[in-house]
Motif scaffolding. Structure first.
Motif, mmCIF file in Angstrom:
data_model
loop_
_atom_site.group_PDB
_atom_site.id
_atom_site.type_symbol
_atom_site.label_atom_id
_atom_site.label_comp_id
_atom_site.label_asym_id
_atom_site.label_seq_id
_atom_site.Cartn_x
_atom_site.Cartn_y
_atom_site.Cartn_z
ATOM 1 N N PRO A 291 0.837 -1.426 -0.062
ATOM 2 C CA PRO A 291 0.000 0.159 -0.258
ATOM 3 C C PRO A 291 0.787 1.332 0.102
ATOM 4 N N VAL A 292 2.088 1.287 0.534
ATOM 5 C CA VAL A 292 2.914 2.522 0.697
ATOM 6 C C VAL A 292 3.382 2.839 -0.769
ATOM 7 N N ARG A 293 3.645 1.612 -1.607
ATOM 8 C CA ARG A 293 4.221 1.755 -2.992
ATOM 9 C C ARG A 293 3.133 2.482 -3.885
ATOM 10 N N GLU A 294 1.668 2.029 -3.521
ATOM 11 C CA GLU A 294 0.637 2.356 -4.137
ATOM 12 C C GLU A 294 0.452 3.693 -4.015
ATOM 13 N N ALA A 295 0.460 4.071 -2.856
ATOM 14 C CA ALA A 295 0.180 5.476 -2.546
ATOM 15 C C ALA A 295 1.309 6.411 -3.401
ATOM 16 N N VAL A 296 2.466 5.832 -3.024
ATOM 17 C CA VAL A 296 3.642 6.858 -3.687
ATOM 18 C C VAL A 296 3.415 6.885 -5.188
ATOM 19 N N LYS A 297 2.999 5.802 -5.948
ATOM 20 C CA LYS A 297 2.645 5.641 -7.287
ATOM 21 C C LYS A 297 1.855 7.032 -7.700
ATOM 22 N N GLU B 130 3.030 10.386 -7.048
ATOM 23 C CA GLU B 130 3.914 10.495 -8.032
ATOM 24 C C GLU B 130 3.255 11.083 -9.349
ATOM 25 N N ALA B 131 2.127 10.011 -9.590
ATOM 26 C CA ALA B 131 1.583 10.303 -10.874
ATOM 27 C C ALA B 131 0.999 11.660 -11.301
ATOM 28 N N ILE B 132 0.341 12.099 -10.120
ATOM 29 C CA ILE B 132 -0.145 13.607 -10.305
ATOM 30 C C ILE B 132 0.775 14.774 -9.921
ATOM 31 N N GLY B 133 1.778 14.450 -9.691
ATOM 32 C CA GLY B 133 2.762 15.451 -9.456
ATOM 33 C C GLY B 133 2.884 16.024 -8.177
ATOM 34 N N VAL B 134 2.485 15.421 -7.188
ATOM 35 C CA VAL B 134 2.644 16.037 -5.782
ATOM 36 C C VAL B 134 3.809 15.590 -5.172
ATOM 37 N N ILE B 135 4.394 14.624 -5.416
ATOM 38 C CA ILE B 135 5.981 14.014 -5.159
ATOM 39 C C ILE B 135 6.734 13.937 -6.022
ATOM 40 N N GLN B 136 7.957 14.144 -6.059
ATOM 41 C CA GLN B 136 8.977 13.924 -6.973
ATOM 42 C C GLN B 136 10.349 12.749 -6.310
ATOM 43 N N ILE B 137 10.432 11.948 -7.034
ATOM 44 C CA ILE B 137 11.535 10.878 -6.582
ATOM 45 C C ILE B 137 12.812 11.130 -7.276
ATOM 46 N N LYS B 138 13.809 11.625 -6.279
ATOM 47 C CA LYS B 138 15.080 11.942 -6.759
ATOM 48 C C LYS B 138 16.168 10.679 -6.661
ATOM 49 N N ARG B 139 16.580 10.078 -7.596
ATOM 50 C CA ARG B 139 17.358 8.862 -7.442
ATOM 51 C C ARG B 139 18.620 9.294 -6.551
ATOM 52 N N GLY B 140 18.897 8.483 -5.625
ATOM 53 C CA GLY B 140 19.939 8.652 -4.595
ATOM 54 C C GLY B 140 19.741 9.635 -3.368
ATOM 55 N N GLU B 141 18.568 10.546 -3.539
ATOM 56 C CA GLU B 141 18.309 11.523 -2.552
ATOM 57 C C GLU B 141 17.065 11.045 -1.710
ATOM 58 N N ASN C 76 8.066 21.124 -5.529
ATOM 59 C CA ASN C 76 8.251 22.592 -5.316
ATOM 60 C C ASN C 76 7.491 23.353 -6.397
ATOM 61 N N ASN C 77 7.022 22.850 -7.369
ATOM 62 C CA ASN C 77 6.194 23.469 -8.530
ATOM 63 C C ASN C 77 4.935 23.867 -7.686
ATOM 64 N N VAL C 78 4.580 25.010 -7.588
ATOM 65 C CA VAL C 78 3.576 25.561 -7.032
ATOM 66 C C VAL C 78 2.157 25.449 -7.775
ATOM 67 N N SER C 79 2.364 25.145 -9.057
ATOM 68 C CA SER C 79 1.187 25.092 -10.155
ATOM 69 C C SER C 79 0.287 23.655 -9.797
ATOM 70 N N HIS C 80 1.076 22.647 -9.115
ATOM 71 C CA HIS C 80 0.710 21.468 -8.927
ATOM 72 C C HIS C 80 -0.466 21.424 -7.778
ATOM 73 N N PHE C 81 -0.598 22.533 -7.100
ATOM 74 C CA PHE C 81 -1.118 22.485 -5.773
ATOM 75 C C PHE C 81 -2.343 23.458 -5.755
ATOM 76 N N GLY D 267 -8.712 16.335 -15.313
ATOM 77 C CA GLY D 267 -9.142 15.478 -16.431
ATOM 78 C C GLY D 267 -7.620 14.242 -16.209
ATOM 79 N N LYS D 268 -6.587 14.893 -16.221
ATOM 80 C CA LYS D 268 -5.330 14.021 -16.097
ATOM 81 C C LYS D 268 -5.378 13.008 -14.787
ATOM 82 N N THR D 269 -5.983 13.607 -13.738
ATOM 83 C CA THR D 269 -6.013 12.953 -12.420
ATOM 84 C C THR D 269 -7.230 11.898 -12.537
ATOM 85 N N ILE D 270 -7.983 12.096 -13.413
ATOM 86 C CA ILE D 270 -9.274 10.927 -13.468
ATOM 87 C C ILE D 270 -8.541 9.902 -14.306
#
Length: 232
Positions: free
Chosen positions: A53-59, A62-73, A79-84, A173-176
Motif C-alpha cells: 500500500p505504501v508503494r501504491e500511494a507513492v505511485k 508521483e503520477a499527479i505530480g505531488v511528489i518527486q522521486i530523486k534517485r539517490g536522494e 516545489n512546483n506551485v502549480s501542482h497545488f 482530467g489527467k487525475t481522472i
C-alpha cells in the motif's frame, strides 16, 4: 518538517489513507513544497503497514505530480506551485478512487463537458486530436500488450483535454485518467481495439460538428461503451 501520522480510517483502502495523510499534512502546513518525505521503509514502520500500500500511494502521488522521486536522494514534495492549485479537489478524487463504478460514471459526464467546451469555443484547433486519432488507427495492433494499448488510447483523451485550453480542466482530467488507468489496463485486450477506435471516431465527429451535440445521447453512448469495464 516531519510527517504527522494520524489514525487511519478503517472504511478506506490503506493506500488511499496514506494519500489522505499526505493531503492533510499539505493542507495544514505540516508539509510544504520541497520537504523531504520518509523513505518507503520508514513510512511502513511509522504507519504500521506493509510495503504494497505504501508503494501504491507513492505511485499515485508521483503520477499527479505531488511528489518527486530523486534517485539517490529520496522522495520530496514537489516545489512546483502549480501542482497545488487544485489540491483539495484532486485529493478528493483520489480518496474516492476505490469506488470505480462511480468514478467511471463521473468520467462519462466529465467528457461530455470537455466536448461541449471545445464545441462552444470561438476558436478551436482540433487538428492535434485528428492527428492522434489517425495515428491510433495505425498503431493499435492486436499484438500490443494491454499497457501499450492503454497508453495509445489515453493519447486521444489527453489531446481532447488540451483542446479545452483550460488548465483546471486539464489538471482534473489527467487525475481522472491516472486513477482509472489500472482498470483500463485490466479491461483492455485486442478484441477491444475496434471499440476504442469507434468511440474516438464518435468523439471526433461530435467535436467537428458531424453529429448533433445532445448530452443525454452522448452519455448513453458512453455508458454502453464502458459497461463492460464497470462490470469487469
Amino acid at each position: 518538517m516531519g510527517l504527522s501520522i494520524d489514525k487511519m480510517n478503517v472504511n478506506g483502502t490503506i493506500s488511499s489513507e496514506i494519500v489522505r495523510m499526505i493531503k492533510d499534512n499539505l493542507l495544514n502546513g505540516t508539509l510544504k513544497p520541497g520537504d523531504k518525505l520518509p523513505t518507503e521503509k520508514e513510512l511502513m514502520e511509522q504507519i504500521g503497514v506493509s510495503r504494497t500500500p505504501v508503494r501504491e500511494a507513492v505511485k499515485t502521488l508521483e503520477a499527479i505530480g505531488v511528489i518527486q522521486i530523486k534517485r539517490g536522494e529520496g522522495m520530496f514534495i514537489t516545489n512546483n506551485v502549480s501542482h497545488f492549485t487544485l489540491n483539495p479537489l484532486i485529493f478528493s478524487l483520489i480518496m474516492h478512487s476505490h469506488d470505480m463504478e462511480e468514478m467511471i460514471k463521473f468520467r462519462q459526464h466529465f467528457e461530455v463537458l470537455l466536448m461541449n467546451m471545445i464545441i462552444t469555443q470561438k476558436q478551436t484547433d482540433i487538428h492535434p486530436i485528428e492527428k492522434v486519432y489517425q495515428s491510433q488507427t495505425e498503431r493499435m495492433q492486436p499484438e500490443l500488450s494491454p499497457e501499450e494499448l492503454v497508453e495509445i488510447d489515453l493519447e486521444f483523451h489527453y489531446a481532447v483535454l488540451e483542446a479545452t485550453n483550460n488548465p483546471f480542466v486539464i489538471e482534473i482530467g489527467k487525475t481522472i485518467y491516472e486513477i482509472i488507468k489500472p482498470k483500463m489496463i485490466h479491461f483492455k485486450n485486442s478484441q477491444n481495439i475496434e471499440r476504442t477506435l469507434a468511440t474516438h471516431k464518435y468523439y471526433l465527429d461530435l467535436i467537428s460538428g458531424k453529429h448533433e451535440f445532445n448530452s443525454s445521447t452522448i452519455v448513453q453512448h458512453m455508458i454502453k461503451n464502458n459497461e463492460e469495464m464497470v462490470n469487469e
